[in-house]
Design a protein around this motif. Structure first.
Motif, PDB file in Angstrom:
ATOM      1  N   VAL A  50       0.836  -1.201   0.000  1.00 14.51           N
ATOM      2  CA  VAL A  50       0.000   0.000   0.000  1.00 14.51           C
ATOM      3  C   VAL A  50       0.871   1.251   0.000  1.00 14.51           C
ATOM      4  CG1 VAL A  50      -1.716   1.307   1.321  1.00 14.51           C
ATOM      5  CG2 VAL A  50      -1.880  -1.186   1.180  1.00 14.51           C
ATOM      6  N   ALA A  51       1.961   1.203   0.745  1.00 17.32           N
ATOM      7  CA  ALA A  51       2.835   2.366   0.870  1.00 17.32           C
ATOM      8  C   ALA A  51       3.497   2.741  -0.455  1.00 17.32           C
ATOM      9  CB  ALA A  51       3.905   2.115   1.936  1.00 17.32           C
ATOM     10  N   ALA A  52       3.909   1.749  -1.245  1.00 18.38           N
ATOM     11  CA  ALA A  52       4.627   2.034  -2.498  1.00 18.38           C
ATOM     12  C   ALA A  52       3.802   2.877  -3.472  1.00 18.38           C
ATOM     13  CB  ALA A  52       5.100   0.737  -3.147  1.00 18.38           C
ATOM     14  N   PRO A  53       2.586   2.461  -3.837  1.00 17.99           N
ATOM     15  CA  PRO A  53       1.829   3.320  -4.756  1.00 17.99           C
ATOM     16  C   PRO A  53       1.396   4.643  -4.118  1.00 17.99           C
ATOM     17  CG  PRO A  53       0.507   1.418  -4.108  1.00 17.99           C
ATOM     18  CD  PRO A  53       1.891   1.201  -3.581  1.00 17.99           C
ATOM     19  N   THR A  54       1.174   4.634  -2.808  1.00 21.49           N
ATOM     20  CA  THR A  54       0.793   5.865  -2.121  1.00 21.49           C
ATOM     21  C   THR A  54       1.926   6.879  -2.170  1.00 21.49           C
ATOM     22  OG1 THR A  54      -0.692   4.648  -0.654  1.00 21.49           O
ATOM     23  CG2 THR A  54       0.007   6.843   0.073  1.00 21.49           C
ATOM     24  N   VAL A  55       3.135   6.431  -1.843  1.00 23.90           N
ATOM     25  CA  VAL A  55       4.297   7.324  -1.854  1.00 23.90           C
ATOM     26  C   VAL A  55       4.602   7.779  -3.279  1.00 23.90           C
ATOM     27  CG1 VAL A  55       6.803   7.414  -1.471  1.00 23.90           C
ATOM     28  CG2 VAL A  55       5.299   6.478   0.293  1.00 23.90           C
ATOM     29  N   ALA A  56       4.562   6.859  -4.237  1.00 26.29           N
ATOM     30  CA  ALA A  56       4.846   7.218  -5.628  1.00 26.29           C
ATOM     31  C   ALA A  56       3.857   8.278  -6.126  1.00 26.29           C
ATOM     32  CB  ALA A  56       4.799   5.975  -6.514  1.00 26.29           C
ATOM     33  N   THR A  57       2.590   8.060  -5.854  1.00 26.41           N
ATOM     34  CA  THR A  57       1.557   9.017  -6.275  1.00 26.41           C
ATOM     35  C   THR A  57       1.739  10.353  -5.578  1.00 26.41           C
ATOM     36  OG1 THR A  57       0.006   7.219  -6.707  1.00 26.41           O
ATOM     37  CG2 THR A  57      -0.934   9.427  -6.404  1.00 26.41           C
ATOM     38  N   LEU A  58       1.999  10.314  -4.288  1.00 25.20           N
ATOM     39  CA  LEU A  58       2.192  11.547  -3.531  1.00 25.20           C
ATOM     40  C   LEU A  58       3.402  12.319  -4.052  1.00 25.20           C
ATOM     41  CD1 LEU A  58       1.315  13.409  -1.307  1.00 25.20           C
ATOM     42  CD2 LEU A  58       2.525  11.975   0.313  1.00 25.20           C
ATOM     43  N   GLU A  59       4.480  11.613  -4.391  1.00 23.86           N
ATOM     44  CA  GLU A  59       5.662  12.301  -4.912  1.00 23.86           C
ATOM     45  C   GLU A  59       5.387  12.932  -6.279  1.00 23.86           C
ATOM     46  OE1 GLU A  59       9.261   9.958  -2.597  1.00 23.86           O
ATOM     47  OE2 GLU A  59       8.822   9.402  -4.662  1.00 23.86           O
ATOM     48  N   VAL A  60       4.638  12.242  -7.133  1.00 19.64           N
ATOM     49  CA  VAL A  60       4.319  12.807  -8.450  1.00 19.64           C
ATOM     50  C   VAL A  60       3.363  13.992  -8.307  1.00 19.64           C
ATOM     51  CG1 VAL A  60       3.143  12.367 -10.651  1.00 19.64           C
ATOM     52  CG2 VAL A  60       4.802  10.715  -9.770  1.00 19.64           C
ATOM     53  N   VAL A  61       2.236  13.777  -7.639  1.00 22.82           N
ATOM     54  CA  VAL A  61       1.234  14.838  -7.490  1.00 22.82           C
ATOM     55  C   VAL A  61       1.798  15.976  -6.638  1.00 22.82           C
ATOM     56  CG1 VAL A  61      -1.072  15.384  -6.608  1.00 22.82           C
ATOM     57  CG2 VAL A  61      -0.681  13.238  -7.840  1.00 22.82           C
ATOM     58  N   GLY A  62       2.472  15.634  -5.555  1.00 22.89           N
ATOM     59  CA  GLY A  62       3.064  16.657  -4.700  1.00 22.89           C
ATOM     60  C   GLY A  62       4.156  17.434  -5.408  1.00 22.89           C
ATOM     61  N   GLY A  63       4.953  16.749  -6.229  1.00 23.37           N
ATOM     62  CA  GLY A  63       5.988  17.432  -7.005  1.00 23.37           C
ATOM     63  C   GLY A  63       5.384  18.449  -7.956  1.00 23.37           C
ATOM     64  N   ILE A  64       4.316  18.042  -8.637  1.00 26.00           N
ATOM     65  CA  ILE A  64       3.622  18.961  -9.546  1.00 26.00           C
ATOM     66  C   ILE A  64       3.023  20.124  -8.758  1.00 26.00           C
ATOM     67  CG2 ILE A  64       1.642  19.193 -11.105  1.00 26.00           C
ATOM     68  CD1 ILE A  64       2.266  16.240 -11.970  1.00 26.00           C
ATOM     69  N   ALA A  65       2.444  19.833  -7.603  1.00 27.62           N
ATOM     70  CA  ALA A  65       1.863  20.894  -6.767  1.00 27.62           C
ATOM     71  C   ALA A  65       2.929  21.888  -6.318  1.00 27.62           C
ATOM     72  CB  ALA A  65       1.155  20.287  -5.556  1.00 27.62           C
ATOM     73  N   LEU A  66       4.109  21.397  -5.950  1.00 27.26           N
ATOM     74  CA  LEU A  66       5.187  22.309  -5.562  1.00 27.26           C
ATOM     75  C   LEU A  66       5.594  23.185  -6.740  1.00 27.26           C
ATOM     76  CD1 LEU A  66       7.561  20.107  -3.360  1.00 27.26           C
ATOM     77  CD2 LEU A  66       5.972  21.850  -2.592  1.00 27.26           C
ATOM     78  N   ILE A  67       5.757  22.575  -7.897  1.00 27.01           N
ATOM     79  CA  ILE A  67       6.149  23.343  -9.082  1.00 27.01           C
ATOM     80  C   ILE A  67       5.140  24.454  -9.362  1.00 27.01           C
ATOM     81  CG2 ILE A  67       6.448  23.212 -11.596  1.00 27.01           C
ATOM     82  CD1 ILE A  67       7.600  20.320 -11.078  1.00 27.01           C
ATOM     83  N   LEU A  68       3.865  24.120  -9.255  1.00 30.81           N
ATOM     84  CA  LEU A  68       2.817  25.107  -9.519  1.00 30.81           C
ATOM     85  C   LEU A  68       2.576  26.055  -8.342  1.00 30.81           C
ATOM     86  CD1 LEU A  68       0.175  22.796 -11.241  1.00 30.81           C
ATOM     87  CD2 LEU A  68       1.757  24.413 -12.342  1.00 30.81           C
ATOM     88  N   GLY A  69       3.011  25.658  -7.166  1.00 33.15           N
ATOM     89  CA  GLY A  69       2.739  26.464  -5.972  1.00 33.15           C
ATOM     90  C   GLY A  69       1.313  26.309  -5.507  1.00 33.15           C
ATOM     91  N   ALA A  70       0.771  25.107  -5.655  1.00 38.48           N
ATOM     92  CA  ALA A  70      -0.640  24.848  -5.337  1.00 38.48           C
ATOM     93  C   ALA A  70      -0.776  23.966  -4.106  1.00 38.48           C
ATOM     94  CB  ALA A  70      -1.320  24.175  -6.526  1.00 38.48           C
ATOM     95  N   ALA A  71      -1.677  24.354  -3.205  1.00 41.03           N
ATOM     96  CA  ALA A  71      -1.940  23.586  -1.977  1.00 41.03           C
ATOM     97  C   ALA A  71      -0.647  23.281  -1.231  1.00 41.03           C
ATOM     98  CB  ALA A  71      -2.718  22.303  -2.302  1.00 41.03           C
ATOM     99  N   LEU A  72       0.199  24.271  -1.134  1.00 41.61           N
ATOM    100  CA  LEU A  72       1.534  24.075  -0.550  1.00 41.61           C
ATOM    101  C   LEU A  72       1.519  23.567   0.893  1.00 41.61           C
ATOM    102  CD1 LEU A  72       3.432  27.100  -2.098  1.00 41.61           C
ATOM    103  CD2 LEU A  72       3.680  24.680  -2.671  1.00 41.61           C
ATOM    104  N   PRO A  73       0.679  24.096   1.778  1.00 44.59           N
ATOM    105  CA  PRO A  73       0.693  23.547   3.145  1.00 44.59           C
ATOM    106  C   PRO A  73       0.336  22.057   3.186  1.00 44.59           C
ATOM    107  CG  PRO A  73      -0.406  25.675   3.122  1.00 44.59           C
ATOM    108  CD  PRO A  73      -0.186  25.282   1.692  1.00 44.59           C
ATOM    109  N   VAL A  74      -0.615  21.659   2.373  1.00 47.14           N
ATOM    110  CA  VAL A  74      -1.039  20.255   2.365  1.00 47.14           C
ATOM    111  C   VAL A  74       0.071  19.365   1.815  1.00 47.14           C
ATOM    112  CG1 VAL A  74      -2.668  18.603   1.354  1.00 47.14           C
ATOM    113  CG2 VAL A  74      -3.477  20.828   2.158  1.00 47.14           C
TER     114      VAL A  74
END
Length: 139
Positions: A50-74
């Motif tokens: 469960v952790a592997a796809p969760t972490v992978a997804t979070l890193e991809v989506v979170g990486g994109i969010a950081l690049i865009l500056g979106a939902a940064l606190p979350v």
């Protein structure tokens, strides 16, 4: 002068951190989530399947969010927690130096991401744009 430079320094930090997370998350998918789960399991990470796809997804989506500056606190907090998990389960026992598999890189990512999470995002951040749109007009 510092006040004028800060938004651009945060922009650079946000994009750099976002690209790093996006790259590492993408690699987890490209290498196969089964292989990522096996690596997680061998490192003692609980619920690796469960952790592997969760972490992978979070890193991809979170990486994109950081690049865009979106939902940064979350995403900043979630990515910091991922890095603290990597520190505790994988890197801590190897000491500080990244050359020996230590925790210096994940510690830097955790700290940098936490700073960006609560900085307001700097220049060209979606969060900043949305805050300006929500702010009442000055009278």
């Amino acid at each position: 002068m510092l006040d004028k430079a800060q938004p651009y320094a945060l922009l650079v930090a946000r994009i750099a951190l976002g690209v790093i997370f996006l790259y590492h998350g993408t690699q987890k998918f490209l290498g196969g989530l089964g292989q990522t789960a096996a690596t997680f399991e061998s490192s003692g990470i609980p619920l690796a399947a469960v952790a592997a796809p969760t972490v992978a997804t979070l890193e991809v989506v979170g990486g994109i969010a950081l690049i865009l500056g979106a939902a940064l606190p979350v995403f900043g907090v979630l990515l910091t927690l991922v890095m603290l998990g990597a520190l505790a389960f994988v890197h801590l026992a190897n000491g500080f130096s990244v050359r020996e598999g230590g925790y210096e890189f994940v510690l830097a990512l955790a700290a940098g991401t936490l700073v960006v999470a609560f900085s307001g995002g700097g220049a060209l951040a979606v969060d900043t744009f949305l805050q300006r749109r929500r702010a009442p007009a000055a009278v």
